[in-house]
Design a protein around this motif. Structure first.
Motif, PDB file in Angstrom:
ATOM      1  N   SER A 182      50.299   3.793  19.514  1.00 40.36           N
ATOM      2  CA  SER A 182      51.102   2.575  19.550  1.00 40.36           C
ATOM      3  C   SER A 182      52.201   2.692  18.495  1.00 40.36           C
ATOM      4  CB  SER A 182      50.222   1.363  19.247  1.00 40.36           C
ATOM      5  OG  SER A 182      51.005   0.231  18.996  1.00 40.36           O
ATOM      6  N   ALA A 183      53.427   2.413  18.865  1.00 41.03           N
ATOM      7  CA  ALA A 183      54.547   2.528  17.932  1.00 41.03           C
ATOM      8  C   ALA A 183      54.366   1.608  16.731  1.00 41.03           C
ATOM      9  CB  ALA A 183      55.855   2.212  18.645  1.00 41.03           C
ATOM     10  N   LYS A 184      53.776   0.446  16.924  1.00 43.23           N
ATOM     11  CA  LYS A 184      53.587  -0.507  15.821  1.00 43.23           C
ATOM     12  C   LYS A 184      52.744   0.092  14.708  1.00 43.23           C
ATOM     13  CE  LYS A 184      53.881  -4.540  18.795  1.00 43.23           C
ATOM     14  NZ  LYS A 184      53.149  -5.676  19.364  1.00 43.23           N
ATOM     15  N   VAL A 185      51.701   0.823  15.068  1.00 41.61           N
ATOM     16  CA  VAL A 185      50.822   1.434  14.069  1.00 41.61           C
ATOM     17  C   VAL A 185      51.581   2.493  13.283  1.00 41.61           C
ATOM     18  CG1 VAL A 185      48.716   2.798  13.747  1.00 41.61           C
ATOM     19  CG2 VAL A 185      48.764   0.962  15.427  1.00 41.61           C
ATOM     20  N   TYR A 186      52.347   3.326  13.968  1.00 40.89           N
ATOM     21  CA  TYR A 186      53.094   4.387  13.298  1.00 40.89           C
ATOM     22  C   TYR A 186      54.177   3.802  12.394  1.00 40.89           C
ATOM     23  CZ  TYR A 186      50.686   7.797  16.127  1.00 40.89           C
ATOM     24  OH  TYR A 186      49.713   8.577  16.694  1.00 40.89           O
ATOM     25  N   ILE A 187      54.828   2.755  12.838  1.00 40.09           N
ATOM     26  CA  ILE A 187      55.854   2.108  12.012  1.00 40.09           C
ATOM     27  C   ILE A 187      55.221   1.495  10.772  1.00 40.09           C
ATOM     28  CG2 ILE A 187      57.484   0.180  11.930  1.00 40.09           C
ATOM     29  CD1 ILE A 187      58.059   0.813  14.942  1.00 40.09           C
ATOM     30  N   ALA A 188      54.098   0.814  10.928  1.00 43.03           N
ATOM     31  CA  ALA A 188      53.415   0.192   9.783  1.00 43.03           C
ATOM     32  C   ALA A 188      52.980   1.251   8.770  1.00 43.03           C
ATOM     33  CB  ALA A 188      52.218  -0.622  10.263  1.00 43.03           C
ATOM     34  N   VAL A 189      52.380   2.331   9.239  1.00 46.82           N
ATOM     35  CA  VAL A 189      51.948   3.394   8.333  1.00 46.82           C
ATOM     36  C   VAL A 189      53.161   4.045   7.667  1.00 46.82           C
ATOM     37  CG1 VAL A 189      50.807   5.655   8.209  1.00 46.82           C
ATOM     38  CG2 VAL A 189      49.777   3.807   9.536  1.00 46.82           C
ATOM     39  N   GLY A 190      54.240   4.210   8.403  1.00 52.25           N
ATOM     40  CA  GLY A 190      55.463   4.777   7.832  1.00 52.25           C
ATOM     41  C   GLY A 190      56.053   3.897   6.751  1.00 52.25           C
ATOM     42  N   ASN A 205      48.187  11.374   9.097  1.00 53.49           N
ATOM     43  CA  ASN A 205      48.545  12.787   9.134  1.00 53.49           C
ATOM     44  C   ASN A 205      49.838  13.009   9.919  1.00 53.49           C
ATOM     45  OD1 ASN A 205      48.317  15.568   8.782  1.00 53.49           O
ATOM     46  ND2 ASN A 205      47.086  15.808  10.622  1.00 53.49           N
ATOM     47  N   SER A 206      49.977  12.345  11.051  1.00 55.95           N
ATOM     48  CA  SER A 206      51.180  12.493  11.870  1.00 55.95           C
ATOM     49  C   SER A 206      52.418  11.957  11.159  1.00 55.95           C
ATOM     50  CB  SER A 206      51.003  11.769  13.202  1.00 55.95           C
ATOM     51  OG  SER A 206      50.080  12.457  14.010  1.00 55.95           O
ATOM     52  N   VAL A 207      52.273  10.811  10.481  1.00 56.55           N
ATOM     53  CA  VAL A 207      53.410  10.225   9.765  1.00 56.55           C
ATOM     54  C   VAL A 207      53.847  11.135   8.622  1.00 56.55           C
ATOM     55  CG1 VAL A 207      54.096   8.304   8.277  1.00 56.55           C
ATOM     56  CG2 VAL A 207      52.930   7.848  10.430  1.00 56.55           C
ATOM     57  N   LEU A 208      52.891  11.656   7.868  1.00 54.86           N
ATOM     58  CA  LEU A 208      53.238  12.554   6.761  1.00 54.86           C
ATOM     59  C   LEU A 208      53.854  13.854   7.272  1.00 54.86           C
ATOM     60  CD1 LEU A 208      50.190  12.034   4.385  1.00 54.86           C
ATOM     61  CD2 LEU A 208      52.491  11.091   4.178  1.00 54.86           C
ATOM     62  N   ALA A 209      53.304  14.404   8.353  1.00 53.14           N
ATOM     63  CA  ALA A 209      53.865  15.628   8.920  1.00 53.14           C
ATOM     64  C   ALA A 209      55.281  15.389   9.436  1.00 53.14           C
ATOM     65  CB  ALA A 209      52.970  16.138  10.046  1.00 53.14           C
ATOM     66  N   ALA A 210      55.493  14.250  10.063  1.00 50.70           N
ATOM     67  CA  ALA A 210      56.831  13.926  10.561  1.00 50.70           C
ATOM     68  C   ALA A 210      57.809  13.721   9.412  1.00 50.70           C
ATOM     69  CB  ALA A 210      56.774  12.689  11.437  1.00 50.70           C
ATOM     70  N   ALA A 211      57.337  13.146   8.308  1.00 51.64           N
ATOM     71  CA  ALA A 211      58.206  12.929   7.146  1.00 51.64           C
ATOM     72  C   ALA A 211      58.685  14.256   6.566  1.00 51.64           C
ATOM     73  CB  ALA A 211      57.468  12.126   6.081  1.00 51.64           C
ATOM     74  N   PHE A 212      57.825  15.265   6.607  1.00 53.04           N
ATOM     75  CA  PHE A 212      58.200  16.586   6.112  1.00 53.04           C
ATOM     76  C   PHE A 212      58.841  17.446   7.190  1.00 53.04           C
ATOM     77  CE2 PHE A 212      55.025  15.490   2.863  1.00 53.04           C
ATOM     78  CZ  PHE A 212      55.774  15.765   1.729  1.00 53.04           C
ATOM     79  N   GLY A 213      58.833  16.983   8.431  1.00 54.40           N
ATOM     80  CA  GLY A 213      59.476  17.713   9.515  1.00 54.40           C
ATOM     81  C   GLY A 213      58.654  18.867  10.047  1.00 54.40           C
ATOM     82  N   VAL A 214      57.329  18.785   9.938  1.00 52.64           N
ATOM     83  CA  VAL A 214      56.479  19.889  10.374  1.00 52.64           C
ATOM     84  C   VAL A 214      55.457  19.453  11.429  1.00 52.64           C
ATOM     85  CG1 VAL A 214      56.737  21.203   8.250  1.00 52.64           C
ATOM     86  CG2 VAL A 214      54.911  19.518   8.425  1.00 52.64           C
ATOM     87  N   GLN A 215      55.759  18.449  12.181  1.00 55.70           N
ATOM     88  CA  GLN A 215      54.845  17.926  13.204  1.00 55.70           C
ATOM     89  C   GLN A 215      54.671  18.958  14.315  1.00 55.70           C
ATOM     90  OE1 GLN A 215      52.496  15.935  13.621  1.00 55.70           O
ATOM     91  NE2 GLN A 215      53.262  13.997  14.380  1.00 55.70           N
ATOM     92  N   SER A 216      53.435  19.233  14.700  1.00 58.22           N
ATOM     93  CA  SER A 216      53.185  20.192  15.776  1.00 58.22           C
ATOM     94  C   SER A 216      53.467  19.535  17.139  1.00 58.22           C
ATOM     95  CB  SER A 216      51.744  20.695  15.734  1.00 58.22           C
ATOM     96  OG  SER A 216      50.851  19.673  16.119  1.00 58.22           O
TER      97      SER A 216
END
Length: 74
Positions: free
Chosen positions: A43-51, A20-31
């Motif tokens: 962990s940055a590794k998890v967010y990078i992998a999901v991205g 959810n955070s990665v998709l929200a950040a991709a659209f620029g609407v992260q709260s």
């Protein structure tokens, strides 16, 4: 923000929260609340992998749609 039961550290976000955070950040609407949670407990590794996975899925989807449209136009 919830904390882990045994310590004062914030709980790590689950996979669904990371996606959810990665998709929200991709659209620029992260709260602000979610962004703070991500930077404090994630962990940055998890967010990078999901991205990376989300980007590959997006590119393959666009590629498939283009191939489908070109095949139907011929």
């Amino acid at each position: 923000m919830t904390t882990a039961p045994d310590s004062g550290k914030p709980e790590k976000p689950g996979l669904l929260q990371v996606v959810n955070s990665v998709l929200a950040a991709a659209f620029g609407v992260q709260s602000q609340k979610n962004r703070a949670r991500d930077f404090q407990a994630g962990s940055a590794k998890v967010y990078i992998a999901v991205g990376v996975v989300a980007t590959v899925v997006f590119v393959l989807t666009v590629y498939g749609i283009v191939k489908l449209v070109l095949a139907s136009a011929s």
